[in-house]
Motif scaffolding. Structure first.
Motif, PDB file in Angstrom:
ATOM      1  N   UNK A 135     -51.773 -15.384  80.845  1.00 37.29           N
ATOM      2  CA  UNK A 135     -51.811 -14.726  82.142  1.00 37.29           C
ATOM      3  C   UNK A 135     -53.226 -14.439  82.593  1.00 37.29           C
ATOM      4  N   UNK A 136     -54.080 -13.990  81.664  1.00 34.45           N
ATOM      5  CA  UNK A 136     -55.476 -13.705  82.005  1.00 34.45           C
ATOM      6  C   UNK A 136     -56.207 -14.988  82.386  1.00 34.45           C
ATOM      7  N   UNK A 137     -56.008 -16.048  81.616  1.00 33.15           N
ATOM      8  CA  UNK A 137     -56.642 -17.330  81.928  1.00 33.15           C
ATOM      9  C   UNK A 137     -56.176 -17.843  83.284  1.00 33.15           C
ATOM     10  N   UNK A 138     -54.870 -17.737  83.557  1.00 30.54           N
ATOM     11  CA  UNK A 138     -54.323 -18.233  84.820  1.00 30.54           C
ATOM     12  C   UNK A 138     -54.936 -17.527  86.016  1.00 30.54           C
ATOM     13  N   UNK A 139     -55.075 -16.210  85.920  1.00 23.53           N
ATOM     14  CA  UNK A 139     -55.638 -15.455  87.046  1.00 23.53           C
ATOM     15  C   UNK A 139     -57.133 -15.730  87.170  1.00 23.53           C
ATOM     16  N   UNK A 140     -57.835 -15.766  86.060  1.00 23.68           N
ATOM     17  CA  UNK A 140     -59.261 -16.115  86.079  1.00 23.68           C
ATOM     18  C   UNK A 140     -59.488 -17.435  86.815  1.00 23.68           C
ATOM     19  N   UNK A 141     -58.654 -18.431  86.483  1.00 26.43           N
ATOM     20  CA  UNK A 141     -58.811 -19.748  87.096  1.00 26.43           C
ATOM     21  C   UNK A 141     -58.409 -19.741  88.570  1.00 26.43           C
ATOM     22  N   UNK A 142     -57.333 -19.014  88.895  1.00 27.54           N
ATOM     23  CA  UNK A 142     -56.877 -18.961  90.292  1.00 27.54           C
ATOM     24  C   UNK A 142     -57.924 -18.307  91.189  1.00 27.54           C
ATOM     25  N   UNK A 143     -58.655 -17.331  90.649  1.00 30.48           N
ATOM     26  CA  UNK A 143     -59.689 -16.642  91.412  1.00 30.48           C
ATOM     27  C   UNK A 143     -61.027 -17.375  91.390  1.00 30.48           C
ATOM     28  N   UNK A 144     -61.122 -18.414  90.563  1.00 32.70           N
ATOM     29  CA  UNK A 144     -62.353 -19.170  90.475  1.00 32.70           C
ATOM     30  C   UNK A 144     -63.484 -18.418  89.798  1.00 32.70           C
ATOM     31  N   UNK A 145     -63.156 -17.546  88.850  1.00 27.00           N
ATOM     32  CA  UNK A 145     -64.164 -16.742  88.157  1.00 27.00           C
ATOM     33  C   UNK A 145     -64.728 -17.498  86.950  1.00 27.00           C
ATOM     34  N   UNK A 146     -65.888 -17.056  86.501  1.00 26.09           N
ATOM     35  CA  UNK A 146     -66.534 -17.664  85.339  1.00 26.09           C
ATOM     36  C   UNK A 146     -66.403 -16.792  84.083  1.00 26.09           C
ATOM     37  N   UNK A 147     -65.613 -15.733  84.155  1.00 28.11           N
ATOM     38  CA  UNK A 147     -65.411 -14.829  83.021  1.00 28.11           C
ATOM     39  C   UNK A 147     -64.908 -15.591  81.801  1.00 28.11           C
ATOM     40  N   UNK A 148     -65.529 -15.347  80.651  1.00 32.21           N
ATOM     41  CA  UNK A 148     -65.003 -15.969  79.437  1.00 32.21           C
ATOM     42  C   UNK A 148     -63.852 -15.117  78.904  1.00 32.21           C
ATOM     43  N   UNK A 149     -62.831 -15.786  78.411  1.00 28.17           N
ATOM     44  CA  UNK A 149     -61.666 -15.118  77.855  1.00 28.17           C
ATOM     45  C   UNK A 149     -61.661 -15.371  76.352  1.00 28.17           C
ATOM     46  N   UNK A 150     -61.623 -14.288  75.589  1.00 26.49           N
ATOM     47  CA  UNK A 150     -61.664 -14.367  74.131  1.00 26.49           C
ATOM     48  C   UNK A 150     -60.344 -13.839  73.577  1.00 26.49           C
ATOM     49  N   UNK A 151     -59.653 -14.664  72.834  1.00 24.28           N
ATOM     50  CA  UNK A 151     -58.419 -14.235  72.196  1.00 24.28           C
ATOM     51  C   UNK A 151     -58.695 -13.499  70.903  1.00 24.28           C
ATOM     52  N   UNK A 152     -57.760 -12.604  70.539  1.00 24.79           N
ATOM     53  CA  UNK A 152     -57.912 -11.803  69.315  1.00 24.79           C
ATOM     54  C   UNK A 152     -56.625 -11.884  68.512  1.00 24.79           C
ATOM     55  N   UNK A 153     -56.750 -12.217  67.236  1.00 23.88           N
ATOM     56  CA  UNK A 153     -55.614 -12.237  66.320  1.00 23.88           C
ATOM     57  C   UNK A 153     -55.933 -11.372  65.111  1.00 23.88           C
ATOM     58  N   UNK A 154     -54.911 -11.135  64.307  1.00 23.74           N
ATOM     59  CA  UNK A 154     -55.110 -10.433  63.038  1.00 23.74           C
ATOM     60  C   UNK A 154     -55.561 -11.417  61.964  1.00 23.74           C
ATOM     61  N   UNK A 155     -56.395 -10.953  61.050  1.00 22.00           N
ATOM     62  CA  UNK A 155     -56.758 -11.783  59.901  1.00 22.00           C
ATOM     63  C   UNK A 155     -55.531 -12.133  59.069  1.00 22.00           C
ATOM     64  N   UNK A 156     -54.460 -11.356  59.208  1.00 22.55           N
ATOM     65  CA  UNK A 156     -53.229 -11.595  58.456  1.00 22.55           C
ATOM     66  C   UNK A 156     -52.218 -12.437  59.238  1.00 22.55           C
ATOM     67  N   UNK A 157     -52.571 -12.847  60.450  1.00 20.22           N
ATOM     68  CA  UNK A 157     -51.666 -13.646  61.285  1.00 20.22           C
ATOM     69  C   UNK A 157     -52.517 -14.525  62.204  1.00 20.22           C
TER      70      UNK A 157
END
Length: 326
Positions: free
Chosen positions: A186-208
């Motif tokens: 959802x964040x990537x989709x809106x970033x792209x729809x707005x034409x922004x250059x914001x980098x999106x960084x995903x976060x996971x658990x070291x256990x998953x």
């Protein structure tokens, strides 16, 4: 091409706002002192179900009622927030909501799902085993299977990102926790729809780490376990449809430990007096790990939910993460 157009996102927002208000976003000064960056927090812990998933429930059930009007109900698997979202929206629309959770799931999330009208079934040792059983029940009981990722879920979830980018302007980076992937997509989709250059960084658990491993390998990678206090990220099997989006749209995916998540939960309470569940604190944990490279920048973190059981939260606040629950 962006997943959603601006017109579609604005129409979706109006649908979501029939049932809830937009959530706030604040730049917290103590987080800025701690990180050396301007830190905007998107407070999805302030929704009617305490987490961002409620938005996807609204849009998915609206779509289901229009596209499959004869459907008597839905069945899905969850660790809690997705299940609350689906139970809330389905029962309000007059549909059955059968929700599967693994044994040992959050007691308080289970209670919340039942309160929203769910028929709760415990099955399997983790989310992915419960998911397989949910899809089997869909066939045997004639219920509509709600997958962990679907365009209609992501469409609703994306409305929080539209609010965030419209209010917190010119963000350099946004950190987003990843479970099955609707939030980051959802964040990537809106970033792209707005034409922004914001980098999106995903976060996971070291256990998953299935999403991180898949991102780095360029193909789906499953893990053998997903044992983490951040149940919203406790996924062993990545979702292809979500991977197809975040593998292209994310800058990177980072992993944080349970200890780092617990410390971020304490910091969010201390610095903002907000309660965050494990997944909800993961974005801050990742920022704290990368604060040297983020110094002086404008950062967004997604506090995706605040639904943490009291005994666990008390242990975390007391620094007793490794002690057994009473």
């Amino acid at each position: 091409m962006a997943l959603f157009s601006i017109d579609e996102l604005e129409t979706t927002s109006r649908l979501v706002y029939r049932q809830m208000k937009p959530t706030p976003q604040y730049a917290w000064p103590l987080l800025a002192e701690r990180t050396g960056a301007t830190v905007w927090v998107k407070h999805e812990n302030h929704t009617p179900a305490g987490a961002f998933k409620v938005r996807g429930g609204i849009t998915f059930i609206d779509w289901l009622k229009r596209s499959h009007p004869a459907t008597p109900g839905i069945v899905t698997a969850t660790r809690g927030n997705h299940g609350q979202s689906q139970a809330r929206a389905a029962t309000a629309a007059g549909l059955r909501a059968k929700i599967l959770v693994p044994f040992g799931n959050s007691v308080e999330k289970n209670a919340a799902m039942r309160a929203f009208g769910a028929e709760l079934i415990e099955f399997g040792s983790d989310f992915d085993e419960a998911k397989v059983e949910a899809m089997r029940l869909a066939e045997t009981e004639g219920l509509f299977p709600v997958p962990p990722f679907h365009r209609e879920l992501a469409r609703g979830v994306a409305t929080y990102a539209l609010e965030f980018f419209n209010e917190a302007r010119d963000l350099d980076t946004v950190y987003v926790p990843i479970g099955c992937g609707s939030g980051i997509c959802g964040v990537i989709a809106v970033r792209d729809a707005l034409g922004l250059k914001t980098e999106v960084v995903g976060v996971v658990s070291t256990e998953a780490q299935c999403a991180k491993l898949s991102f780095e390998a360029g193909k789906l990678i499953e893990t053998n376990s997903a044992n983490t206090i951040a149940d919203g990220m406790a996924v062993r099997v990545p979702v292809q449809e979500a991977f197809d989006i975040y593998s292209k749209g994310a800058s990177r995916i980072v992993a944080v430990s349970d200890e780092e998540v617990a410390e971020a939960m304490r910091i969010l309470y201390r610095d903002t007096h907000n309660i965050a569940e494990g997944a909800g604190a993961a974005a801050l944990a990742a920022l704290l790990n990368e604060k040297d490279r983020m110094r002086g920048k404008r950062i967004g973190i997604i506090l995706s939910g605040g639904n943490v059981d009291l005994p666990l939260y008390a242990r975390i606040l007391n620094g007793d993460l490794n002690k057994p629950a009473p």
